[in-house]
Scaffold this active site. Structure first.
Site: not given
Length: 95
Positions: A3, A54, A66
């Protein structure tokens, strides 16, 4: 990509240097309120532990892009889904 590698790559293409990890990126830029989120803002989630684990890039007020894992897959999801809205931590705007 993972990420934070994905967000770092995308922002570098636009001349913006981000920190390497999601937790480090959660300190970059300026904090904004969830209702102020617009395209290009970073969204942070706590998927593990109590801190940002994240990070994603907002497409608009609800959708974001993402890399959900390190397999190289990049996808679009909605912030308002139960999974993501319950894990939302913060949003930041890069200057």
């Amino acid at each position: 990509f993972d990420c934070s590698g994905f967000t770092r790559y995308v922002f570098a293409k636009h001349g913006i240097d981000l920190s390497r990890t999601a937790i480090e990126q959660s300190h970059d830029g300026q904090a904004i309120k969830r209702r102020e989120v617009r395209a290009g803002d970073l969204l942070f989630f706590k998927t593990e532990g109590k801190e940002a684990s994240h990070v994603a890039i907002s497409i608009d007020g609800d959708q974001f892009v993402h890399a959900p894992n390190s397999t190289g897959v990049v996808r679009v999801e909605a912030l308002e889904t139960t999974y993501w809205s319950s894990r939302f931590l913060a949003a930041r705007r890069m200057k």
